[in-house]
Design a protein around this motif. Structure first.
Motif, short mmCIF file in Angstrom:
data_model
loop_
_atom_site.label_atom_id
_atom_site.label_comp_id
_atom_site.label_asym_id
_atom_site.label_seq_id
_atom_site.Cartn_x
_atom_site.Cartn_y
_atom_site.Cartn_z
N TRP B 30 -6.13 20.59 33.42
CA TRP B 30 -5.71 21.92 33.01
C TRP B 30 -4.64 21.81 31.92
O TRP B 30 -3.82 20.89 31.95
CB TRP B 30 -5.17 22.67 34.23
CG TRP B 30 -4.76 24.07 33.88
CD1 TRP B 30 -5.59 25.11 33.58
CD2 TRP B 30 -3.44 24.57 33.75
NE1 TRP B 30 -4.87 26.22 33.27
CE2 TRP B 30 -3.53 25.92 33.36
CE3 TRP B 30 -2.17 24.00 33.90
CZ2 TRP B 30 -2.42 26.73 33.15
CZ3 TRP B 30 -1.06 24.80 33.69
CH2 TRP B 30 -1.19 26.15 33.32
N ASP B 31 -4.66 22.73 30.97
CA ASP B 31 -3.70 22.81 29.87
C ASP B 31 -3.83 21.63 28.90
O ASP B 31 -2.95 21.40 28.07
CB ASP B 31 -2.26 22.90 30.40
CG ASP B 31 -1.33 23.60 29.42
OD1 ASP B 31 -1.86 24.35 28.57
OD2 ASP B 31 -0.11 23.42 29.48
N LEU B 49 -7.92 26.36 29.58
CA LEU B 49 -7.37 27.45 30.39
C LEU B 49 -7.82 27.38 31.84
O LEU B 49 -7.22 27.98 32.71
CB LEU B 49 -7.83 28.80 29.84
CG LEU B 49 -7.27 29.26 28.53
CD1 LEU B 49 -7.75 30.67 28.25
CD2 LEU B 49 -5.76 29.23 28.57
N ASP B 50 -8.93 26.72 32.08
CA ASP B 50 -9.50 26.70 33.42
C ASP B 50 -10.45 25.51 33.48
O ASP B 50 -11.22 25.31 32.54
CB ASP B 50 -10.27 28.03 33.65
CG ASP B 50 -10.63 28.26 35.11
OD1 ASP B 50 -10.44 27.34 35.93
OD2 ASP B 50 -11.10 29.36 35.44
N VAL B 51 -10.36 24.71 34.53
CA VAL B 51 -11.38 23.67 34.74
C VAL B 51 -11.97 23.87 36.12
O VAL B 51 -11.23 23.99 37.11
CB VAL B 51 -10.83 22.23 34.65
CG1 VAL B 51 -10.89 21.73 33.23
CG2 VAL B 51 -9.45 22.11 35.22
N ASP B 52 -13.29 23.93 36.18
CA ASP B 52 -13.98 24.17 37.44
C ASP B 52 -15.11 23.15 37.54
O ASP B 52 -16.11 23.29 36.85
CB ASP B 52 -14.52 25.60 37.47
CG ASP B 52 -14.99 25.99 38.86
OD1 ASP B 52 -15.01 25.11 39.74
OD2 ASP B 52 -15.34 27.17 39.05
N ARG B 266 -9.99 36.67 28.79
CA ARG B 266 -10.23 35.91 30.01
C ARG B 266 -10.61 36.81 31.17
O ARG B 266 -10.87 36.34 32.27
CB ARG B 266 -8.97 35.14 30.40
CG ARG B 266 -8.57 34.11 29.38
CD ARG B 266 -7.28 33.47 29.75
NE ARG B 266 -7.39 32.78 31.04
CZ ARG B 266 -6.38 32.21 31.66
NH1 ARG B 266 -5.18 32.26 31.15
NH2 ARG B 266 -6.55 31.62 32.81
N GLU B 268 -8.64 38.96 32.73
CA GLU B 268 -7.59 39.05 33.75
C GLU B 268 -7.28 40.50 34.07
O GLU B 268 -7.45 41.38 33.23
CB GLU B 268 -6.33 38.35 33.25
CG GLU B 268 -6.49 36.86 33.21
CD GLU B 268 -5.35 36.17 32.48
OE1 GLU B 268 -5.26 34.96 32.62
OE2 GLU B 268 -4.58 36.84 31.78
N ILE B 269 -6.76 40.68 35.28
CA ILE B 269 -6.38 42.03 35.68
C ILE B 269 -5.12 42.41 34.91
O ILE B 269 -4.11 41.70 34.96
CB ILE B 269 -6.12 42.09 37.19
CG1 ILE B 269 -7.43 41.78 37.91
CG2 ILE B 269 -5.57 43.43 37.60
CD1 ILE B 269 -7.24 41.36 39.35
N PRO B 270 -5.17 43.50 34.14
CA PRO B 270 -4.01 43.84 33.31
C PRO B 270 -2.89 44.48 34.13
O PRO B 270 -3.14 45.12 35.14
CB PRO B 270 -4.58 44.85 32.32
CG PRO B 270 -5.76 45.45 33.00
CD PRO B 270 -6.28 44.45 33.98
N ALA B 271 -1.66 44.27 33.68
CA ALA B 271 -0.53 44.97 34.28
C ALA B 271 -0.10 46.06 33.30
O ALA B 271 -0.94 46.68 32.66
CB ALA B 271 0.58 43.99 34.59
N ARG B 272 1.21 46.28 33.11
CA ARG B 272 1.66 47.40 32.28
C ARG B 272 1.10 47.36 30.87
O ARG B 272 1.17 46.34 30.21
CB ARG B 272 3.19 47.38 32.21
CG ARG B 272 3.82 48.22 33.29
CD ARG B 272 5.25 48.54 32.94
NE ARG B 272 6.06 47.34 32.78
CZ ARG B 272 7.23 47.35 32.14
NH1 ARG B 272 7.69 48.46 31.61
NH2 ARG B 272 7.92 46.24 32.03
N GLY B 277 0.04 40.23 33.82
CA GLY B 277 1.06 40.31 34.86
C GLY B 277 2.08 39.20 34.75
O GLY B 277 3.17 39.29 35.31
N TYR B 278 1.74 38.12 34.00
CA TYR B 278 2.67 37.00 33.90
C TYR B 278 3.47 37.06 32.60
O TYR B 278 4.05 36.06 32.17
CB TYR B 278 1.94 35.66 34.01
CG TYR B 278 0.72 35.53 33.12
CD1 TYR B 278 0.86 35.20 31.78
CD2 TYR B 278 -0.55 35.76 33.61
CE1 TYR B 278 -0.25 35.10 30.96
CE2 TYR B 278 -1.67 35.66 32.80
CZ TYR B 278 -1.52 35.33 31.47
OH TYR B 278 -2.60 35.24 30.65
N SER B 281 7.05 35.74 33.09
CA SER B 281 7.14 34.27 33.21
C SER B 281 6.90 33.61 31.87
O SER B 281 7.55 32.63 31.51
CB SER B 281 6.10 33.74 34.19
OG SER B 281 6.30 34.29 35.45
#
Lengths: 558, 457
Positions: B30-31, B49-52, B266, B268-272, B277-278, B281
């Motif tokens: 990752w990264d 961004l993601d390894v699966d 991606r 992602e669930i959006p925040a404001r 949401g991150y 951070s």
């Protein structure tokens, strides 16, 4: 041995973890990054990692830790600074590299004194020994329950040595304790005892009790951190656990430096000898930030069980909630309000419910008081974290941006704040209740009059109401404002708080009396009130004299 | 570096927004940093961004325009992105990924460092305590920058916040101690970038400047890397080469929009306001790289610059920035003259420790407090005058209005190319307070008044 199959930031999926339990610790990859199982499906687990996972790849090994996420408790705690997983930061080097081996407490020996004899029964939670060189309080070793089959003589022992065997269990100076579950106690106590914070607006108008809960919501720049630091420095608790949960590194450095410098007014030692600082600043790993709240409360409960009054200060709970939101969003949980997971309210409630004043298992009285800062985005007090927090705390100190901009500190809004413990706390102290009611009444009246004066001009108000405005000003400037920077004013003993309040109330009463007897409001307003407004900077014995100067000066108007 | 060429993967399964999904990968972390080679042979770059299992989702810094699933090759470097660090960055102009734009050679260093950096141990932080002199009176007098601090410039749109940031970057110094500026531009227009280059010309030729330019028409995703490269270079200059470094990050609103774009791509669930949401951070991982380390001489001062969308300070970007930075300098249209700094809404949380005797002037804090208290009183008097007319004001109120006037013309107003010494700034500050009657100056000590007060009463 399991294997990593997916890595997406702190979300790691692992297979072949047969026998693993929910919330069990997992060590990920070659650097053994700690993580915690949050979902189990057969032998597949979803793990939240507590460190930066850069470089972790599918196929990397993953090991079961065998126990839930735990913190190391022991006599090393007081005076130290720790990360969110309670690993010592002191002596860890300037940069925190997740691939470096985790720091452990410095090896040293502690002075142990046994307090029970071999062969005696020691019920669970009772004291079997003490360590006297571990901060400003005796660090007590508690029994796991059973017969004391062996106990060491007084002497110095390293932390990993067993000092006793009780009921077949070895008792060491340090032990690991899971952090997400509250430590048990015998019963909750109903009686309320105030926590004195040394902050006038809190102690008189909006008190919090031992074992109580308080929240401090306020936008940035309203002075949350300063107020919390003041309480950390001056409240009359035995132990203060200060959690920097996702806040600024320079401020943490400042707190640590100040605590080390300041003298504890009660013991004469350093203030840091009774504090445990957990510093998981905003750029330290996000999931360790989430855990820091729990490690902090666990430390407080541990000291509570020794019969001490512990206070947990968490700055800020919003960052903790955001860490939970971030993880929930990565793991695909359905979002509720503003993207927070649906369990936000119950998680907040469960956190604040770990506060309480209790009879411990060993029969002592101890308490955990929780004070949490809330950082509402955009200063919006209706957002979910603030709104839910307000439901679960017994005291709320709402900080107001307008007050802060007017340099009125602490910027606690007397209108929007509440304390549900005031009545219980003043039972049997009618004087306190009367003083509080009178100050609160005058402030409310002054607020109403200020709104009116903004419409019609203060000059157009009748004399009585102009004195109401004056009373508001005197109380704000002479009582509510308190300088964190002033040596004399930073901390105010309860007796002094009462003295200053009474002096101001006496002056207000005299002013009211004068205008009742026909003296013009303007001539009263023109008097020099500065002696009493500056009384908070004066030594205690001077308050009454200063009050008399103002009263005498008012008398000349008759 | 291994002797073997890295494995190239040709099985690109999906292309979506700035992301490509590579199939059949092994041991990709990752990264991790990746190189993407399309049919044309040009090289692009990306981050995992993601390894699966055997799938890796790679964010392409230069965007996915023109990429074809069947002919794109991807190679992984085996570790998160590292850049060379060292003195070679001084005096250079690079793009947002750190590639030279000044026709100089590629930048080499004795050492390399990961661009994400490591968090600084809070117990090893030295609390900031010495000033950075900017030569801008309103900042030096009222919201002093302290070495190791992070402080933001917020501006209502249309105001010259970039000019101010460039002026600070051009003039700032630490009174003789070795000093560097790293200016990271994110999403700037060509005109703005040219202005920044011109303003910083002298600093650049003195090899005290590193300029990283990600322009408005440069790849959006590259913006996510630009501030991290700037700070990685800064950390080496500060903590290994013992220099005081000022890092200017402009414009952070563009950076956050780039972050939002990736987050949306991606799914992602959006925040404001649809920011992820991150965001907190993520911003913290940039701003918190300011500071000083105990026992080492250098420092990193971070100056994020951002326009407030619709002038709204509660917009997520300024709001979260304000929660992380240690103060702000607010530019408002209500202040009509350059540099448009609102002295009452601006604040430096670290100033208390960074000024005073031996640092700036002994009376500095009192003088700043006196000016701010006076301006606050003048604002009230001004509002009253609007209602009832100036003639109805008391003499004292009128003196405060005169003081505010003097503040605007004598201390605040300054040309963008004018560097004032501390001595001159204090001279002007005393002229401002000297417009008030001496009895009003309760915050200044008798000694200070005796020595420097020039008023008439």
């Amino acid at each position: 041995m399991g294997a990593v199959t997916r890595v997406n930031g702190p979300l790691v999926e692992v297979e072949d973890l047969a026998g693993a339990a929910m919330f069990e610790l997992v060590l990920l990859g070659p650097h053994k990054l700690p993580g915690e199982i949050v979902t189990l499906s057969g032998s597949r687990a979803t793990v939240q990692a507590y460190e930066y996972t850069g470089g972790l790849a599918p196929g990397d090994p993953a090991d079961r830790g065998g126990a839930p996420m735990s913190a190391l408790l022991g006599p090393h705690l007081l005076g130290g600074v720790y990360d969110g997983l309670l690993r010592p930061l002191t002596g860890a080097g300037p940069w925190l590299d997740p691939a470096a081996p985790p720091p452990t407490p410095a090896a040293r020996a502690w002075g142990f004194t046994p307090l029970v004899e071999q062969g005696r029964k020691a019920a669970r939670g009772t004291v079997i020994g003490r360590v006297d060189d571990a901060g400003s309080l005796p660090y007590l070793i508690l029994s796991p329950g059973g017969e004391v089959s062996a106990i060491r003589q007084a002497g110095r022992y390293p932390h990993e040595v067993a000092v006793a065997v009780v009921g077949g269990t070895e008792v060491r100076l340090t032990r690991r304790q899971p952090v997400r579950r509250a430590l048990p106690y015998a019963s909750r106590l109903e009686e309320t005892v105030p926590l004195t914070t040394g902050q006038r607006v809190v102690d008189l108008l909006l008190p919090v009790c031992l074992g109580g809960t308080a929240a401090v919501p306020g936008g940035f720049g309203t002075g949350k951190t300063v107020l919390l630091q003041q309480i950390a420095k001056w409240c009359d608790a035995d132990v203060v656990v200060y959690i920097g949960c996702g806040e600024r590194g320079n401020e943490m450095a400042d707190v640590v430096a100040e605590l080390a410098e300041l003298t504890d007014p009660r013991t004469g030692g350093r203030l840091s000898d009774r504090t445990v600082v957990i510093a998981n600043t905003s750029n330290m790993p996000m999931m360790a930030r989430e855990a820091s709240i729990y490690t902090g409360v666990t430390v407080a409960e541990h000291f509570r069980d020794m019969g001490y009054a512990a206070v947990v200060i968490a700055d800020s709970t919003s960052r903790w909630a955001e860490a939970r939101r971030e993880f929930a969003s990565r793991s695909g949980a359905l979002p509720a309000e503003e993207g927070y997971p649906a369990d936000l309210a119950s998680a907040l409630a469960a956190f604040y419910e770990r506060a309480g004043r209790v009879t411990t298992l060993g029969g002592a009285t101890g308490s955990v008081t929780i004070i949490g800062a809330v950082s509402p985005p955009g200063g919006d007090l209706t957002e979910p974290v603030t709104a839910h927090t307000e439901r679960f705390v017994r005291t709320l100190w709402a900080l107001d941006r307008d007050l802060a901009y007017a340099r009125h500190y602490p910027a606690v809004s007397w209108r929007e704040s509440f304390s549900r413990d005031t009545e219980a706390l003043t039972q049997g102290a009618p004087e306190d209740a009367a003083r509080r009611a009178r100050v609160g009444g005058l402030l409310a009246e002054a607020d109403r009059l200020t709104a009116l004066a903004e419409l019609v001009g203060a000059g157009a108000l009748p004399a009585r109401e102009r004195i109401g405005l004056l009373a508001g000003r005197l109380l704000r400037e002479g009582f509510l404002q308190q300088s964190a920077l002033s040596k004399q004013d930073a901390y105010c003993r309860p007796e002094r708080t009462a003295l200053i309040a009474d002096a101001l109330l006496a002056i207000v009463a005299r002013c009211q009396d004068l205008v009742e007897h026909g003296v013009s409001a303007a001539s009263v307003e023109d008097r020099d009130f500065s002696p009493i407004l500056r009384a908070k900077e004066a030594p205690g014995e001077e308050v009454v004299a200063r009050c008399d100067i103002v009263l005498n000066e008012l008398e000349t108007l008759r | 570096m291994t002797a073997w060429a890295p494995v190239e993967h040709t099985s690109v399964g999906e292309l979506r927004g700035p992301l490509i999904v590579v199939q059949g990968v092994r041991n990709v972390g990752w990264d991790e940093y990746a190189t993407i080679v399309p049919e044309s042979g040009e090289r692009r770059h990306g981050l995992v961004l993601d390894v699966d299992r055997d799938l890796a989702v790679v964010q392409v810094l230069e965007g996915t325009g023109g990429l074809k699933a069947e002919s794109t090759r991807v190679a992984f470097t085996g570790s998160p992105l590292r850049i060379p660090v060292g003195a070679g960055w001084q005096g250079r102009v690079c793009n947002g990924r750190g590639r030279p734009l000044d026709s100089g050679p590629p930048i080499f260093g004795d050492d390399s460092a990961p661009v994400t950096g490591f968090p600084m141990n809070p117990t090893m932080r030295e609390p900031p305590a010495e000033p950075v002199i900017t030569g801008v009176s309103a900042i030096d007098a009222l919201t002093t920058l302290v070495r190791g601090q992070k402080i933001a410039i917020f501006a209502e749109s249309g105001l010259p916040h970039l000019e101010l940031a460039a002026q600070v970057a051009a003039q700032a110094h630490t009174g003789g101690a070795p000093f560097n500026v790293i200016f990271a531009a994110m999403g700037l227009t060509h005109a703005d970038a040219a202005m920044v280059r011109d303003t910083l010309e002298r600093r650049s030729s003195a090899a005290e400047l590193t300029l990283l330019l990600n322009l408005a028409d440069d790849p959006v995703i590259e913006r996510l890397l630009t501030p991290r490269i700037a700070l990685t270079v800064a950390e080496h200059l500060a903590f290994d080469l013992r220099r005081h470094v000022l890092v200017v990050l402009a414009d952070m609103t563009s950076y956050c929009e780039a972050l939002r774009e990736v987050s949306a791509a991606r799914g992602e669930i959006p925040a404001r306001r649809a920011y992820p949401g991150y965001l907190y951070s993520d911003l913290a991982s940039i701003y918190e790289r300011c500071g000083r380390i105990r026992g080492r001489p250098g420092s990193i001062t971070v100056l994020p610059v951002l326009s407030m969308p619709a002038g709204d300070i509660t917009h997520p970007v300024p709001d979260l920035t304000g929660y992380i930075t240690e103060g702000q300098i607010l530019l408002t249209r209500e202040v009509a003259t350059y540099p448009h700094i609102d002295p009452l809404s601006s604040l430096s949380r670290m100033m208390r420790a960074g000024v005073g005797a031996g640092r700036t002037q002994p009376e500095h804090l009192d003088l700043a407090a006196q000016i701010q208290a006076g301006l606050s009183r003048a604002r009230q008097a001004g509002e009253l005058a609007d209602l009832v007319g100036e003639s109805a004001l008391s003499a004292a109120d009128r003196s405060y209005l005169a003081m505010a006037q003097a503040f605007g013309t004598r201390l605040l107003a300054q040309r963008p190319d004018e560097a004032r010494t501390l001595r001159e700034t204090f001279e002007r500050a005393w002229q401002v307070v000297s417009t008030l009657p001496r009895r009003e100056l309760s915050m200044l000590s008798e000694e200070a008044l005796e020595a420097r007060y020039r008023g008439t009463s």
